[in-house]
Design an enzyme around this catalytic site. Structure first.
Site, short mmCIF file in Angstrom:
data_model
loop_
_atom_site.label_atom_id
_atom_site.label_comp_id
_atom_site.label_asym_id
_atom_site.label_seq_id
_atom_site.Cartn_x
_atom_site.Cartn_y
_atom_site.Cartn_z
N TYR A 142 0.85 -1.21 0.00
CA TYR A 142 0.00 0.00 0.00
C TYR A 142 0.88 1.24 0.00
O TYR A 142 0.71 2.15 -0.81
CB TYR A 142 -0.91 -0.05 1.24
N LYS A 146 1.44 4.36 -2.51
CA LYS A 146 1.22 5.76 -2.09
C LYS A 146 2.43 6.61 -2.49
O LYS A 146 2.28 7.77 -2.85
CB LYS A 146 0.96 5.88 -0.57
P1 NAD Z 1 -11.91 5.28 3.40
O1 NAD Z 1 -11.74 3.83 3.04
O2 NAD Z 1 -12.87 5.63 4.48
O3 NAD Z 1 -12.29 6.12 2.10
C1 NAD Z 1 -11.76 5.84 0.84
C2 NAD Z 1 -12.86 6.03 -0.19
O4 NAD Z 1 -12.30 5.76 -1.48
C3 NAD Z 1 -14.04 5.06 -0.01
O5 NAD Z 1 -15.27 5.77 0.05
C4 NAD Z 1 -13.97 4.17 -1.24
O6 NAD Z 1 -15.25 3.74 -1.71
C5 NAD Z 1 -13.29 5.09 -2.24
N1 NAD Z 1 -12.64 4.35 -3.33
C6 NAD Z 1 -11.82 3.27 -3.21
N2 NAD Z 1 -11.48 2.82 -4.43
C7 NAD Z 1 -12.07 3.66 -5.33
C8 NAD Z 1 -12.09 3.70 -6.74
N3 NAD Z 1 -11.45 2.79 -7.49
N4 NAD Z 1 -12.80 4.68 -7.36
C9 NAD Z 1 -13.48 5.60 -6.62
N5 NAD Z 1 -13.51 5.60 -5.27
C10 NAD Z 1 -12.81 4.63 -4.63
O7 NAD Z 1 -10.43 5.81 3.73
P2 NAD Z 1 -9.98 7.16 4.48
O8 NAD Z 1 -9.48 6.78 5.82
O9 NAD Z 1 -11.05 8.19 4.37
O10 NAD Z 1 -8.71 7.56 3.61
C11 NAD Z 1 -8.74 8.63 2.68
C12 NAD Z 1 -7.34 8.88 2.14
O11 NAD Z 1 -6.48 9.20 3.22
C13 NAD Z 1 -6.69 7.71 1.41
O12 NAD Z 1 -5.98 8.20 0.29
C14 NAD Z 1 -5.71 7.15 2.43
O13 NAD Z 1 -4.60 6.57 1.77
C15 NAD Z 1 -5.31 8.42 3.15
N6 NAD Z 1 -4.84 8.20 4.52
C16 NAD Z 1 -5.68 7.73 5.48
C17 NAD Z 1 -5.22 7.56 6.79
C18 NAD Z 1 -6.13 7.06 7.90
O14 NAD Z 1 -5.66 6.85 9.02
N7 NAD Z 1 -7.42 6.88 7.66
C19 NAD Z 1 -3.88 7.87 7.11
C20 NAD Z 1 -3.04 8.36 6.10
C21 NAD Z 1 -3.54 8.53 4.81
#
Ligand code: NAD
Length: 245
Positions: A142, A146
């Site tokens: 992952y 990223k």
């Molecule tokens: P989440 O899983 O709640 O949300 C991700 C969304 O992306 C979901 O609604 C999913 O349906 C959508 N998605 C996935 N594949 C897709 C596709 N092919 N086309 C369209 N939509 C798609 O995750 P989150 O925690 O809200 O994370 C959001 C961002 O933040 C991500 O890029 C993640 O890498 C980054 N991030 C999150 C964290 C954390 O702790 N949650 C930490 C660092 C970075």
């Protein structure tokens, strides 16, 4: 006919997710008109138009990006997935499709949600700055995707072409409706599976409250102008002090 991009019209790719929805709610508060692009729709809100689609599908994106000047990209497969092909397809090819669609639709700014893990080499980082190199051995696939995703987005920053980009790097995000971090910790503890300490109990880990991540994303978007020093750069975002774990 092409709709003229309005500076208050934005799209949130991944807007149905945990971070995405908090971002959408804040953008509405600030007077933006928001289009959500996501493979699923998880809620309805006045002022939000939902476009259901896969971000790897450029045509579907183009429909959602008509008239949009600002795009937040916060979609990703769940980090816990072990589906390498999915990470590759969504985070790398999908990001290329997003950038291509943004160029074709006349989008001016792209703000990526990256991750602080892109610089994590397995040893504690305190007061880590953005000039740290990308991890040579990312902790998982992952994270590897990223890193590639962030490079693609930052490289696409091109003042001549009129596309400006920036990335925000949070680590663990917590807050209301968090589906993963805290619920999984609590569940693991309840099942009695938190009896072991890895290391000597002084490992550092960083958490950011979701509203602070949203604040960072919007500040980045609103500061992103051709003369701005943030163009094509990545920024760590945190609460304050890391937590000992
Ligand atoms: P989440 O899983 O709640 O949300 C991700 C969304 O992306 C979901 O609604 C999913 O349906 C959508 N998605 C996935 N594949 C897709 C596709 N092919 N086309 C369209 N939509 C798609 O995750 P989150 O925690 O809200 O994370 C959001 C961002 O933040 C991500 O890029 C993640 O890498 C980054 N991030 C999150 C964290 C954390 O702790 N949650 C930490 C660092 C970075």
């Amino acid at each position: 006919t092409r709709i003229r991009p309005s500076s208050k019209r934005c799209a949130v790719i991944g807007g149905s997710g945990f971070l995405g929805r908090h971002l959408v709610e804040k953008l509405l508060d600030k007077g933006y008109t928001v289009s959500v692009f996501d493979i699923r729709q998880s809620y309805e809100l006045p002022g939000v138009t939902f476009h259901q689609g896969d971000l790897c599908d450029k045509q579907a994106l183009l429909t959602a990006l008509q008239g949009v000047s600002l795009v937040f990209h916060c979609a990703s497969p769940a980090p816990a997935s072990d589906d390498k092909a999915l990470f590759q397809r969504v985070n790398i090819q999908g990001t290329q499709a997003v950038l291509q669609a943004c160029t074709e639709a006349g989008v001016q700014k792209v703000v990526l949600t990256s991750s602080a893990s892109v610089v994590f080499e397995g040893t504690d980082i305190k007061d880590g700055r953005e000039d740290l190199p990308y991890a040579k051995k990312p902790i998982d696939y992952y994270t590897q995707t990223k890193i590639e995703q962030e490079k693609l987005v930052l490289k696409a920053c091109d003042k001549e072409k009129g596309l400006l980009t920036v990335a925000i790097r949070p680590h663990g995000i917590f807050g209301p409706r968090d589906p993963q971090l805290v619920p999984i910790l609590v569940d693991t503890a309840r099942r009695g599976k938190m009896k072991f300490i890895i290391g000597d109990g002084s490992n550092l880990v960083d958490f950011t409250f979701v509203d602070n991540v949203v604040h960072g994303l919007i500040l980045a978007a609103e500061s992103l102008r051709p003369e701005s020093p943030i163009c094509g750069k990545a920024y760590h975002i945190t609460n304050d002090e890391p937590v000992r774990f």
